[in-house]
Design a protein around this motif. Structure first.
Motif, PDB file in Angstrom:
ATOM      1  N   ASP A  59       0.816  -1.213   0.000  1.00 19.83           N
ATOM      2  CA  ASP A  59       0.000   0.000   0.000  1.00 19.83           C
ATOM      3  C   ASP A  59       0.851   1.265   0.000  1.00 19.83           C
ATOM      4  O   ASP A  59       0.358   2.355   0.310  1.00 19.83           O
ATOM      5  CB  ASP A  59      -0.935   0.006   1.212  1.00 19.83           C
ATOM      6  CG  ASP A  59      -0.174  -0.060   2.537  1.00 19.83           C
ATOM      7  OD1 ASP A  59       1.032  -0.385   2.507  1.00 19.83           O
ATOM      8  OD2 ASP A  59      -0.783   0.203   3.590  1.00 19.83           O
ATOM      9  N   GLN A  60       2.126   1.144  -0.353  1.00 18.91           N
ATOM     10  CA  GLN A  60       3.018   2.297  -0.364  1.00 18.91           C
ATOM     11  C   GLN A  60       3.500   2.597  -1.778  1.00 18.91           C
ATOM     12  O   GLN A  60       3.532   1.721  -2.641  1.00 18.91           O
ATOM     13  CB  GLN A  60       4.235   2.057   0.540  1.00 18.91           C
ATOM     14  CG  GLN A  60       3.931   2.027   2.026  1.00 18.91           C
ATOM     15  CD  GLN A  60       5.206   1.936   2.846  1.00 18.91           C
ATOM     16  OE1 GLN A  60       6.126   1.192   2.513  1.00 18.91           O
ATOM     17  NE2 GLN A  60       5.276   2.700   3.921  1.00 18.91           N
ATOM     18  N   LEU A  61       3.870   3.847  -1.989  1.00 18.04           N
ATOM     19  CA  LEU A  61       4.525   4.262  -3.225  1.00 18.04           C
ATOM     20  C   LEU A  61       5.972   4.584  -2.865  1.00 18.04           C
ATOM     21  O   LEU A  61       6.251   5.566  -2.175  1.00 18.04           O
ATOM     22  CB  LEU A  61       3.834   5.487  -3.828  1.00 18.04           C
ATOM     23  CG  LEU A  61       4.383   5.963  -5.180  1.00 18.04           C
ATOM     24  CD1 LEU A  61       4.196   4.884  -6.243  1.00 18.04           C
ATOM     25  CD2 LEU A  61       3.705   7.257  -5.622  1.00 18.04           C
ATOM     26  N   ILE A  62       6.887   3.742  -3.310  1.00 12.34           N
ATOM     27  CA  ILE A  62       8.298   3.871  -2.958  1.00 12.34           C
ATOM     28  C   ILE A  62       9.049   4.523  -4.112  1.00 12.34           C
ATOM     29  O   ILE A  62       8.954   4.086  -5.260  1.00 12.34           O
ATOM     30  CB  ILE A  62       8.926   2.499  -2.643  1.00 12.34           C
ATOM     31  CG1 ILE A  62       8.099   1.757  -1.591  1.00 12.34           C
ATOM     32  CG2 ILE A  62      10.364   2.671  -2.185  1.00 12.34           C
ATOM     33  CD1 ILE A  62       8.058   2.439  -0.244  1.00 12.34           C
ATOM     34  N   TRP A  63       9.807   5.566  -3.794  1.00 11.81           N
ATOM     35  CA  TRP A  63      10.624   6.268  -4.790  1.00 11.81           C
ATOM     36  C   TRP A  63      12.080   5.869  -4.590  1.00 11.81           C
ATOM     37  O   TRP A  63      12.605   5.923  -3.472  1.00 11.81           O
ATOM     38  CB  TRP A  63      10.471   7.780  -4.640  1.00 11.81           C
ATOM     39  CG  TRP A  63       9.096   8.263  -4.982  1.00 11.81           C
ATOM     40  CD1 TRP A  63       7.994   8.240  -4.179  1.00 11.81           C
ATOM     41  CD2 TRP A  63       8.674   8.822  -6.225  1.00 11.81           C
ATOM     42  NE1 TRP A  63       6.906   8.755  -4.843  1.00 11.81           N
ATOM     43  CE2 TRP A  63       7.297   9.122  -6.098  1.00 11.81           C
ATOM     44  CE3 TRP A  63       9.322   9.105  -7.427  1.00 11.81           C
ATOM     45  CZ2 TRP A  63       6.562   9.687  -7.138  1.00 11.81           C
ATOM     46  CZ3 TRP A  63       8.597   9.669  -8.459  1.00 11.81           C
ATOM     47  CH2 TRP A  63       7.232   9.956  -8.312  1.00 11.81           C
ATOM     48  N   THR A  64      12.744   5.468  -5.676  1.00 13.06           N
ATOM     49  CA  THR A  64      14.126   5.001  -5.574  1.00 13.06           C
ATOM     50  C   THR A  64      14.966   5.546  -6.725  1.00 13.06           C
ATOM     51  O   THR A  64      14.453   5.904  -7.785  1.00 13.06           O
ATOM     52  CB  THR A  64      14.208   3.461  -5.601  1.00 13.06           C
ATOM     53  OG1 THR A  64      13.748   2.982  -6.876  1.00 13.06           O
ATOM     54  CG2 THR A  64      13.369   2.848  -4.495  1.00 13.06           C
ATOM     55  N   ALA A  65      16.262   5.576  -6.493  1.00  8.37           N
ATOM     56  CA  ALA A  65      17.244   5.901  -7.532  1.00  8.37           C
ATOM     57  C   ALA A  65      18.596   5.391  -7.062  1.00  8.37           C
ATOM     58  O   ALA A  65      18.889   5.396  -5.860  1.00  8.37           O
ATOM     59  CB  ALA A  65      17.302   7.402  -7.802  1.00  8.37           C
ATOM     60  N   THR A  66      19.410   4.949  -8.003  1.00  5.00           N
ATOM     61  CA  THR A  66      20.730   4.409  -7.679  1.00  5.00           C
ATOM     62  C   THR A  66      21.789   5.118  -8.507  1.00  5.00           C
ATOM     63  O   THR A  66      21.618   5.305  -9.714  1.00  5.00           O
ATOM     64  CB  THR A  66      20.787   2.895  -7.957  1.00  5.00           C
ATOM     65  OG1 THR A  66      19.766   2.235  -7.201  1.00  5.00           O
ATOM     66  CG2 THR A  66      22.141   2.324  -7.561  1.00  5.00           C
ATOM     67  N   ILE A  67      22.874   5.515  -7.860  1.00  8.79           N
ATOM     68  CA  ILE A  67      23.995   6.148  -8.551  1.00  8.79           C
ATOM     69  C   ILE A  67      25.297   5.509  -8.076  1.00  8.79           C
ATOM     70  O   ILE A  67      25.337   4.858  -7.031  1.00  8.79           O
ATOM     71  CB  ILE A  67      24.052   7.675  -8.302  1.00  8.79           C
ATOM     72  CG1 ILE A  67      24.153   7.969  -6.802  1.00  8.79           C
ATOM     73  CG2 ILE A  67      22.852   8.370  -8.908  1.00  8.79           C
ATOM     74  CD1 ILE A  67      24.368   9.442  -6.481  1.00  8.79           C
ATOM     75  N   SER A  68      26.344   5.698  -8.850  1.00  7.28           N
ATOM     76  CA  SER A  68      27.681   5.265  -8.457  1.00  7.28           C
ATOM     77  C   SER A  68      28.448   6.468  -7.915  1.00  7.28           C
ATOM     78  O   SER A  68      28.444   7.540  -8.529  1.00  7.28           O
ATOM     79  CB  SER A  68      28.427   4.662  -9.653  1.00  7.28           C
ATOM     80  OG  SER A  68      27.812   3.464 -10.081  1.00  7.28           O
ATOM     81  N   VAL A  69      29.084   6.279  -6.770  1.00  9.14           N
ATOM     82  CA  VAL A  69      29.832   7.363  -6.130  1.00  9.14           C
ATOM     83  C   VAL A  69      31.173   6.822  -5.657  1.00  9.14           C
ATOM     84  O   VAL A  69      31.338   5.609  -5.487  1.00  9.14           O
ATOM     85  CB  VAL A  69      29.053   7.949  -4.929  1.00  9.14           C
ATOM     86  CG1 VAL A  69      27.742   8.568  -5.387  1.00  9.14           C
ATOM     87  CG2 VAL A  69      28.791   6.881  -3.872  1.00  9.14           C
ATOM     88  N   PRO A  70      32.157   7.689  -5.432  1.00  6.71           N
ATOM     89  CA  PRO A  70      33.449   7.229  -4.902  1.00  6.71           C
ATOM     90  C   PRO A  70      33.286   6.599  -3.525  1.00  6.71           C
ATOM     91  O   PRO A  70      32.356   6.924  -2.778  1.00  6.71           O
ATOM     92  CB  PRO A  70      34.278   8.520  -4.831  1.00  6.71           C
ATOM     93  CG  PRO A  70      33.623   9.460  -5.789  1.00  6.71           C
ATOM     94  CD  PRO A  70      32.171   9.124  -5.762  1.00  6.71           C
ATOM     95  N   CYS A  71      34.187   5.705  -3.182  1.00  7.65           N
ATOM     96  CA  CYS A  71      34.097   4.986  -1.908  1.00  7.65           C
ATOM     97  C   CYS A  71      34.142   5.919  -0.700  1.00  7.65           C
ATOM     98  O   CYS A  71      33.581   5.608   0.345  1.00  7.65           O
ATOM     99  CB  CYS A  71      35.221   3.950  -1.816  1.00  7.65           C
ATOM    100  SG  CYS A  71      34.972   2.511  -2.889  1.00  7.65           S
ATOM    101  N   GLN A  72      34.804   7.055  -0.808  1.00  7.41           N
ATOM    102  CA  GLN A  72      34.907   7.995   0.310  1.00  7.41           C
ATOM    103  C   GLN A  72      33.906   9.139   0.185  1.00  7.41           C
ATOM    104  O   GLN A  72      34.103  10.215   0.741  1.00  7.41           O
ATOM    105  CB  GLN A  72      36.339   8.553   0.373  1.00  7.41           C
ATOM    106  CG  GLN A  72      37.414   7.498   0.527  1.00  7.41           C
ATOM    107  CD  GLN A  72      37.250   6.692   1.810  1.00  7.41           C
ATOM    108  OE1 GLN A  72      36.890   7.227   2.850  1.00  7.41           O
ATOM    109  NE2 GLN A  72      37.514   5.387   1.731  1.00  7.41           N
ATOM    110  N   PHE A  73      32.811   8.905  -0.509  1.00 12.72           N
ATOM    111  CA  PHE A  73      31.829   9.947  -0.804  1.00 12.72           C
ATOM    112  C   PHE A  73      31.117  10.414   0.464  1.00 12.72           C
ATOM    113  O   PHE A  73      30.767   9.619   1.338  1.00 12.72           O
ATOM    114  CB  PHE A  73      30.803   9.389  -1.794  1.00 12.72           C
ATOM    115  CG  PHE A  73      29.755  10.372  -2.231  1.00 12.72           C
ATOM    116  CD1 PHE A  73      30.040  11.330  -3.183  1.00 12.72           C
ATOM    117  CD2 PHE A  73      28.478  10.329  -1.697  1.00 12.72           C
ATOM    118  CE1 PHE A  73      29.075  12.225  -3.603  1.00 12.72           C
ATOM    119  CE2 PHE A  73      27.505  11.216  -2.105  1.00 12.72           C
ATOM    120  CZ  PHE A  73      27.803  12.168  -3.060  1.00 12.72           C
ATOM    121  N   SER A  74      30.897  11.715   0.570  1.00 13.66           N
ATOM    122  CA  SER A  74      30.096  12.293   1.649  1.00 13.66           C
ATOM    123  C   SER A  74      29.399  13.530   1.109  1.00 13.66           C
ATOM    124  O   SER A  74      29.909  14.202   0.206  1.00 13.66           O
ATOM    125  CB  SER A  74      30.963  12.654   2.859  1.00 13.66           C
ATOM    126  OG  SER A  74      31.899  13.657   2.522  1.00 13.66           O
TER     127      SER A  74
END
Length: 320
Positions: A59-74
């Motif tokens: 019963d939920q609408l889930i919003w998602t996205a995936t990206i690639s980032v550097p291992c030390q990303f902040s």
């Protein structure tokens, strides 16, 4: 996906996958977008932010996205509701979210963020009346680093790393925050075996948990994957359209019935798909002849066109 050109100056840089996930019901014509302090998230320019894709789960609408980032990303980030032109319709209240990739997360693995939309009620508890007066006696927790409890490497190759994060301003001294759930990692609904969250400051509690990968998919016979270009039944090239549809629908897998060549005796009873000539030989039935060569004889092209017109009127299947 992120513009990989943003990392062109460091092509050898080790990277991990970062998955945003947040439940939120929108109205027609609205989308969810995440924007943050780093170029991969738009550098706080919403027009350059990362659009999320919706998937219905129960019963939920889930919003998602995936990206690639550097291992030390902040970075810092925030969610926005936008229209088709990425004009901001509303945004989260409260402080911006902060993210730091755990330094022990192995290259190529996925960090999945399970977030909830921050409302005005959430921001109220951060006002000075609560922080400096009402809750001040509860702010003596030791700040911990949840990533310090991670393994040197994830045990399962197909696992993902899930980050749990919650704001709990009014936690009493001598108590803690736990996450429980239906999996073994979350205690099978037993509090004593649940996942303990660590206090990271500013009333934020976090924990990382290695979880087995799960996904949903679609199973369909190859002959049913029809498009406007096939001749009566689905063809191998139609799989590209099916995969595009599966991605847009939030599926992770596409499963087909056997598509191997079964022509051993060249009889009608020889087409049983589970008794194939070879597990490597694909059935020629699903080839698209006009795509094999641009120099087909005109009589062959004409025969294909006539067969297509004739069979399109007989086969009742959905067209991609």
């Amino acid at each position: 996906m992120a513009n990989q050109g943003l990392f062109s100056a460091a092509k050898s840089m080790k990277s991990v996958k970062l998955k945003f996930r947040i439940p939120y019901f929108t109205e027609w014509g609205q989308s969810l977008l995440v924007c943050g302090s780093e170029p991969t998230l738009g550098s706080w320019n919403v027009k350059k932010g990362l659009l999320l894709s919706p998937v219905h789960q129960d019963d939920q609408l889930i919003w998602t996205a995936t990206i690639s980032v550097p291992c030390q990303f902040s970075c810092g980030y925030r969610y926005y509701v936008v229209d088709d032109a990425k004009n901001v319709l509303r945004w989260e209240m409260g402080n911006e979210r902060r993210l730091s990739i755990p330094h022990l997360l192995p290259e190529g693995h996925t960090l999945e963020l399970h977030d909830l939309w921050q409302t005005g009620a959430d921001a109220l508890l951060f006002r000075s009346a609560f922080k400096d007066v009402i809750f001040c006696k509860n702010s003596t927790f030791n700040i911990d680093r949840p990533e310090a409890i991670l393994h040197d490497e994830l045990v399962q190759q197909e696992s993902i790393l899930v980050r749990f994060k919650i704001c709990c301003p009014n936690v009493q001294e001598g108590t803690s925050v736990y996450v429980i759930g239906s999996s073994t990692k979350l205690g099978n609904w037993k509090v004593q075996d649940g996942l303990q969250l660590h206090y990271t400051g500013e009333y934020i509690w976090e924990a990382y948990c290695e979880m087995p990968w799960r996904g949903c998919g679609v199973a369909v016979p190859m002959f049913s994957v029809r498009s406007e270009d096939d001749i009566g039944v689905g063809e191998f090239l139609d799989l590209k359209l099916l995969v595009d549809w599966a991605v847009e629908s939030g599926f992770h897998l596409v499963q087909l019935l056997p598509i191997n060549d079964t022509s051993v005796h060249r009889m009608w009873w020889d087409s049983y798909p589970y008794s194939s000539l070879s597990v490597f030989a694909l059935h020629p039935l699903y080839l698209r002849l006009q795509a094999l060569s641009k120099n087909l004889p005109e009589d062959v092209k004409s025969e294909i066109r006539n067969a297509k017109e004739r069979l399109d009127g007989k086969v009742d299947s959905p067209i991609f």
